[in-house]
Design an enzyme around this catalytic site. Structure first.
Site, PDB file in Angstrom:
ATOM      1  N   TRP A 162       0.837  -1.209   0.000  1.00 41.33           N
ATOM      2  CA  TRP A 162       0.000   0.000   0.000  1.00 41.33           C
ATOM      3  C   TRP A 162       0.866   1.251   0.000  1.00 41.33           C
ATOM      4  CZ3 TRP A 162      -3.627  -2.478  -1.780  1.00 41.33           C
ATOM      5  CH2 TRP A 162      -4.037  -3.709  -1.253  1.00 41.33           C
ATOM      6  N   ASP A 163       1.999   1.216   0.683  1.00 42.68           N
ATOM      7  CA  ASP A 163       2.940   2.335   0.634  1.00 42.68           C
ATOM      8  C   ASP A 163       3.457   2.545  -0.788  1.00 42.68           C
ATOM      9  OD1 ASP A 163       2.908   3.213   3.264  1.00 42.68           O
ATOM     10  OD2 ASP A 163       4.537   1.911   3.896  1.00 42.68           O
ATOM     11  N   VAL A 164       3.825   1.456  -1.444  1.00 41.96           N
ATOM     12  CA  VAL A 164       4.356   1.557  -2.801  1.00 41.96           C
ATOM     13  C   VAL A 164       3.291   2.118  -3.740  1.00 41.96           C
ATOM     14  CG1 VAL A 164       5.219   0.240  -4.769  1.00 41.96           C
ATOM     15  CG2 VAL A 164       6.067  -0.257  -2.464  1.00 41.96           C
ATOM     16  N   GLY A 167       2.735   5.797  -3.083  1.00 41.82           N
ATOM     17  CA  GLY A 167       3.787   6.644  -3.636  1.00 41.82           C
ATOM     18  C   GLY A 167       3.593   6.902  -5.115  1.00 41.82           C
TER      19      GLY A 167
END
Length: 406
Positions: A162-164, A167
């Site tokens: 989810w972070d990737v 971003g």
């Protein structure tokens, strides 16, 4: 030839994965991305993994390549004033802030847009209501840990997916807002929540519709591929290979390459399923696995590779990180994605650039992550027009720091 985004200046005030990845995505396409950190570094500056030799964060240096670094005393009024001035400095392509830190006081959209009315502010939050969340607390609610593995307990994955994704959404959102500003002259605040990235993805992949329309709950099936044929197999030398047959062409190629086409064809009539259909192969997966498993168990991974490569079979070896670096030709400077650089605090290291390859523009020159505060003086002079005497006074006051002081 000018860089793709050479006329774009982004100020990043961030930590951890999503926002730094968004900023690096833009920097690797040529944007001037200026990361502002407090003197001594932000909360992620020394995050693991670290270089055994120097203690430098391999995590931080990997996520901040190609940026410029400014170190400011953000706990002082003058430090905040300088940060705001960098964000709102006049000129085309500037006036862009990317952050995943709490936006309050001097760093609110209202305060900054009062200094530059065409300001674009990209702001990542945890939940849609602005409350805190991180990848791991979002992922546990996504449903995916419940269908990962084979047992009754949820299984987390270590990829901060989810972070990737967030971003990359941030980079996409910034470009959309900047295009609108070019057309209209207007800036705006763009917000994105990590939880909404998760929810959108779960919805876009059909998981939410499956519950609503069919009233069914996906069950954990280990490494089997849901709705089609795919499975991992151990080899004679203790390695593992993943095999997938989504199309009929891939299915037929698998039977031909292994010499098991006739045995596999018997499964359809025996189980009353159509093996020319993805769903039929999924229903018959246990029987298919039983036919294929001895073939893989009798061969080493190299023998599997020799038998399957070039046949149209969709397959790949399981690799740990060390094997990826040592054995995979794609993970080398033979691949234009990678270059060898000298990373301050780390030494020589092979790093990836942008995976995007543009036919009309060469790849950017690869630049390492900066030393903390490496570009403080240059940015204050270039962007704010401060003299060396003025910058010296800021150093003396402890308001700014260069690489040795930071």
């Amino acid at each position: 030839m000018p860089s793709l985004l050479s006329d774009l200046r982004v100020v990043e005030v961030s930590a951890f994965v999503a926002a730094p990845l968004g900023g690096m995505t833009l920097a690797q396409l040529g944007a001037d991305v200026i990361r502002i950190d407090p003197i001594g570094g932000n909360i992620d500056y020394r995050r693991w993994p670290l270089s055994d030799a120097t203690g430098t964060s391999l995590y931080w240096t990997s996520l901040n390549k190609a940026k410029r670094s400014v170190a400011l005393a953000l706990d002082t009024p003058q430090g905040k004033e300088i940060a705001a001035a960098l964000i709102t400095a006049p000129g085309p392509g500037g006036g862009v802030l990317l952050t995943n830190l709490p936006a309050s006081g001097w760093m609110t959209y209202e305060a900054l847009s009062a200094k530059r009315d065409d300001l674009i502010m990209l702001r990542l939050t945890g939940n849609p209501d602005g409350s805190t969340a991180v990848d791991y607390t979002v992922n546990c609610a996504s449903g995916f840990p419940g269908v990962t593995g084979r047992g009754d307990e949820p299984v987390n994955h270590v990829l901060p997916a989810w972070d990737v994704a967030a971003g990359l959404y941030l980079a996409t959102g910034l470009m959309a807002a900047e295009r609108q500003r070019l057309r209209t002259g207007r800036g705006q605040e763009v917000t994105l929540s990590l939880a909404d990235v998760m929810l959108a993805t779960v919805g876009n992949l059909g998981y939410l519709a499956e519950v609503q329309v069919n009233g069914s709950q996906r069950q954990p099936i280990g490494n089997d591929l849901y709705g089609a044929y795919g499975r991992d197999f151990p080899t004679r030398d203790g390695r593992r290979a993943m095999v997938v047959a989504i199309s009929n062409r891939q299915w037929r190629a698998l039977g031909k390459a292994t010499g098991l086409a006739d045995k596999l064809a018997m499964i359809g009539p025996l189980m009353d399923v159509d093996l020319d259909d993805e769903g039929g192969r999924f229903k018959a997966r246990d029987a298919i696995n039983a036919v294929l498993a001895p073939w893989f168990a009798a061969r080493t991974l190299d023998e599997v590779r020799a038998a399957l490569d070039g046949t149209g079979v969709l397959w790949g070896p399981y690799q740990d990180f060390a094997q990826l670096v040592a054995e995979d030709p794609r993970c080398s400077t033979a691949n234009p994605l990678f270059q060898q650089i000298e990373q301050p605090g780390v030494g020589p290291v092979m790093v990836p650039g942008s995976p995007l390859a543009f036919g009309a523009a060469p790849r950017e020159t690869y630049r390492p992550a900066p030393r903390l505060g490496e570009h403080t003086d240059a940015v204050l002079a270039d962007v704010l027009g401060l003299s060396s005497a003025e910058i010296g006074r800021l150093h003396d006051a402890g308001t700014v720091a260069g690489p040795k002081e930071a």
